[in-house]
Design an enzyme around this catalytic site. Sequence first.
Site, PDB file in Angstrom:
ATOM      1  N   ASP A 193     -38.734  16.232 -32.088  1.00  0.00           N
ATOM      2  CA  ASP A 193     -37.282  16.199 -31.949  1.00  0.00           C
ATOM      3  C   ASP A 193     -36.546  15.927 -33.255  1.00  0.00           C
ATOM      4  O   ASP A 193     -35.344  16.170 -33.348  1.00  0.00           O
ATOM      5  CB  ASP A 193     -36.890  15.153 -30.892  1.00  0.00           C
ATOM      6  CG  ASP A 193     -37.364  15.587 -29.525  1.00  0.00           C
ATOM      7  OD1 ASP A 193     -37.143  16.760 -29.181  1.00  0.00           O
ATOM      8  OD2 ASP A 193     -38.002  14.785 -28.820  1.00  0.00           O
TER       9      ASP A 193
ATOM     10  N   HIS B 107     -44.677   8.587 -31.301  1.00  0.00           N
ATOM     11  CA  HIS B 107     -45.175   9.437 -30.211  1.00  0.00           C
ATOM     12  C   HIS B 107     -46.278   8.710 -29.465  1.00  0.00           C
ATOM     13  O   HIS B 107     -47.076   8.003 -30.066  1.00  0.00           O
ATOM     14  CB  HIS B 107     -45.723  10.762 -30.770  1.00  0.00           C
ATOM     15  CG  HIS B 107     -45.774  11.836 -29.734  1.00  0.00           C
ATOM     16  ND1 HIS B 107     -46.836  11.977 -28.873  1.00  0.00           N
ATOM     17  CD2 HIS B 107     -44.875  12.785 -29.384  1.00  0.00           C
ATOM     18  CE1 HIS B 107     -46.594  12.981 -28.058  1.00  0.00           C
ATOM     19  NE2 HIS B 107     -45.408  13.489 -28.340  1.00  0.00           N
TER      20      HIS B 107
HETATM   21  C1  COA Z   1     -41.884   8.460 -28.101  1.00  0.00           C
HETATM   22  C2  COA Z   1     -41.952   7.012 -27.672  1.00  0.00           C
HETATM   23  C3  COA Z   1     -41.177   6.837 -26.361  1.00  0.00           C
HETATM   24  C4  COA Z   1     -43.420   6.630 -27.445  1.00  0.00           C
HETATM   25  O1  COA Z   1     -43.411   5.397 -26.809  1.00  0.00           O
HETATM   26  P1  COA Z   1     -44.717   4.517 -26.600  1.00  0.00           P
HETATM   27  O2  COA Z   1     -45.943   5.320 -26.647  1.00  0.00           O
HETATM   28  O3  COA Z   1     -44.483   3.758 -25.356  1.00  0.00           O
HETATM   29  O4  COA Z   1     -44.776   3.625 -27.863  1.00  0.00           O
HETATM   30  P2  COA Z   1     -44.220   2.195 -27.885  1.00  0.00           P
HETATM   31  O5  COA Z   1     -42.861   2.240 -27.312  1.00  0.00           O
HETATM   32  O6  COA Z   1     -45.234   1.317 -27.238  1.00  0.00           O
HETATM   33  O7  COA Z   1     -44.138   1.896 -29.438  1.00  0.00           O
HETATM   34  C5  COA Z   1     -45.131   1.232 -30.174  1.00  0.00           C
HETATM   35  C6  COA Z   1     -44.452   0.375 -31.207  1.00  0.00           C
HETATM   36  O8  COA Z   1     -43.790   1.206 -32.155  1.00  0.00           O
HETATM   37  C7  COA Z   1     -42.388   0.978 -32.127  1.00  0.00           C
HETATM   38  N1  COA Z   1     -41.707   2.250 -32.120  1.00  0.00           N
HETATM   39  C8  COA Z   1     -42.201   3.420 -31.633  1.00  0.00           C
HETATM   40  N2  COA Z   1     -41.307   4.404 -31.805  1.00  0.00           N
HETATM   41  C9  COA Z   1     -40.247   3.836 -32.407  1.00  0.00           C
HETATM   42  C10 COA Z   1     -39.026   4.342 -32.844  1.00  0.00           C
HETATM   43  N3  COA Z   1     -38.723   5.635 -32.692  1.00  0.00           N
HETATM   44  N4  COA Z   1     -38.140   3.499 -33.424  1.00  0.00           N
HETATM   45  C11 COA Z   1     -38.445   2.227 -33.581  1.00  0.00           C
HETATM   46  N5  COA Z   1     -39.602   1.669 -33.206  1.00  0.00           N
HETATM   47  C12 COA Z   1     -40.495   2.482 -32.610  1.00  0.00           C
HETATM   48  C13 COA Z   1     -42.111   0.227 -30.850  1.00  0.00           C
HETATM   49  O9  COA Z   1     -40.998  -0.614 -30.982  1.00  0.00           O
HETATM   50  C14 COA Z   1     -43.373  -0.530 -30.629  1.00  0.00           C
HETATM   51  O10 COA Z   1     -43.342  -1.676 -31.434  1.00  0.00           O
HETATM   52  P3  COA Z   1     -43.975  -3.064 -30.898  1.00  0.00           P
HETATM   53  O11 COA Z   1     -45.427  -2.762 -30.687  1.00  0.00           O
HETATM   54  O12 COA Z   1     -43.670  -4.000 -31.997  1.00  0.00           O
HETATM   55  O13 COA Z   1     -43.252  -3.346 -29.623  1.00  0.00           O
HETATM   56  C15 COA Z   1     -41.361   6.093 -28.758  1.00  0.00           C
HETATM   57  O14 COA Z   1     -42.027   6.331 -29.971  1.00  0.00           O
HETATM   58  C16 COA Z   1     -39.856   6.287 -28.902  1.00  0.00           C
HETATM   59  O15 COA Z   1     -39.086   5.637 -28.191  1.00  0.00           O
HETATM   60  N6  COA Z   1     -39.416   7.162 -29.850  1.00  0.00           N
HETATM   61  C17 COA Z   1     -38.004   7.462 -29.987  1.00  0.00           C
HETATM   62  C18 COA Z   1     -37.574   8.482 -28.959  1.00  0.00           C
HETATM   63  C19 COA Z   1     -38.141   9.865 -29.264  1.00  0.00           C
HETATM   64  O16 COA Z   1     -38.073  10.333 -30.386  1.00  0.00           O
HETATM   65  N7  COA Z   1     -38.669  10.497 -28.222  1.00  0.00           N
HETATM   66  C20 COA Z   1     -39.213  11.853 -28.337  1.00  0.00           C
HETATM   67  C21 COA Z   1     -40.685  11.869 -28.064  1.00  0.00           C
HETATM   68  S1  COA Z   1     -41.408  13.423 -28.437  1.00  0.00           S
END
Ligand code: COA
Length: 365
Positions: A315, A258
């Site tokens: 989710d 998140h």
């Molecule tokens: C929610 C979300 C978009 C937040 O994104 P964000 O704040 O931009 O966080 P980041 O994408 O920068 O993630 C930080 C790190 O954790 C990892 N990470 C975060 N969520 C992850 C996931 N669900 N699966 C795998 N890796 C994940 C990223 O790859 C990143 O790694 P890195 O620093 O080595 O590149 C992200 O956690 C995600 O894509 N989750 C899956 C989709 C989801 O469940 N969305 C519902 C949100 S309520």
Amino acid sequence: MKEVKKGLEGVVALDSQISFIDGVKGILKYRGIEIEKLSDLSYDAVSFLLIHGKLPNAEELENYSLELRNERRINRRLLDILNFCDFENESMDALRTAISVCAHFDEDSHNISKEANIRKTTRLVARFPTIVAAFYRLANGMEIVDPDPSLAHGANFLYMLRGKRPTEIEAEAMEKDFILSAEHELNPSTFALRITASTLSDLHSAIISGLCTLKGPLHGGARKGVMEMLDEIGSKDNIKPYIQERLEKKQRIMGFGHRVYKTYDPRALVYKEIVRKVAVEKGDSHWFDLAEQIESTMYQEFVENRNKPIYPNIDFYSGVLYKDLGIPSYLATSIFAIGRVSGWIAHCLEQYADNRVIRPRAHFV
Ligand SMILES: CC(C)(COP(=O)(O)OP(=O)(O)OC[C@H]1O[C@@H](n2cnc3c(N)ncnc32)[C@H](O)[C@@H]1OP(=O)(O)O)[C@@H](O)C(=O)NCCC(=O)NCCS
């Protein structure tokens, strides 16, 4: 121009009185009240709280519930149009079309006065569940089930979906699902619709901006992704290989991580207990057990290989709940929207009440 982090991370875009999040401690409050307490109320009470800024007294709640129940039915002409939609591929497209059609039949459609917006609020909150249940039944060649005014928001939705009354525990689970999904500060869909409202566009248009944004797999679409993942994993033996393969390919595991919560999402904790209860009642804990094992495998993988834990977000266990309730994955994001519409409207009302058009700048490179 001052540098901002990609994805506007950490940027505070506006003042709001609607919800409070402490992402480090894992606290979420709507209008100052903890989500754990709110999840024991009715959706109608929480919707009133979000829209009007205070919990309703007994008379206000009775009136609001009655208004909602009276507005649940949808126009037959809307059903004719829904018949043309491709629900199974993307029910969010059908929902977006339906709300757009509702605007055509709403006499207040272009009126953005507070009074007109409150009238439209009742109609929108009341009809979202009817629309989603209707397109599910149309998609499956079944007769539409009319709303039952004696049932609460969650129970009535399950009744219209399945054509039979849910058990008490299923009804409680659906009610809590709508409450937990109702509001979450400046998440992407809420930000999108506040931008629309800030141009003084109307409520239906703003809600459609929210729907289009909620649909994405990194936002509300993740719930559908979780359900598909559960099917794909299928059994405990496949959990580790599934997760490792995806992480190696730098793919996301749906329902985890998140932007704001650095600890357990407080909504996921409430969901987990509901899912446990539903599984006990069903006498089948397959999906719950699988989900718990996925959660612990993800935690271990992240602690061992990335030196930081990762937790389920809203989710994850909501996707598990829908599996247990027999809801198909293509409806998941639309059901999320049924809950979220009250929070979205609260944000639109807040934006209209003290508006300045939201228009940031880009750094030219
Ligand atoms: C929610 C979300 C978009 C937040 O994104 P964000 O704040 O931009 O966080 P980041 O994408 O920068 O993630 C930080 C790190 O954790 C990892 N990470 C975060 N969520 C992850 C996931 N669900 N699966 C795998 N890796 C994940 C990223 O790859 C990143 O790694 P890195 O620093 O080595 O590149 C992200 O956690 C995600 O894509 N989750 C899956 C989709 C989801 O469940 N969305 C519902 C949100 S309520």
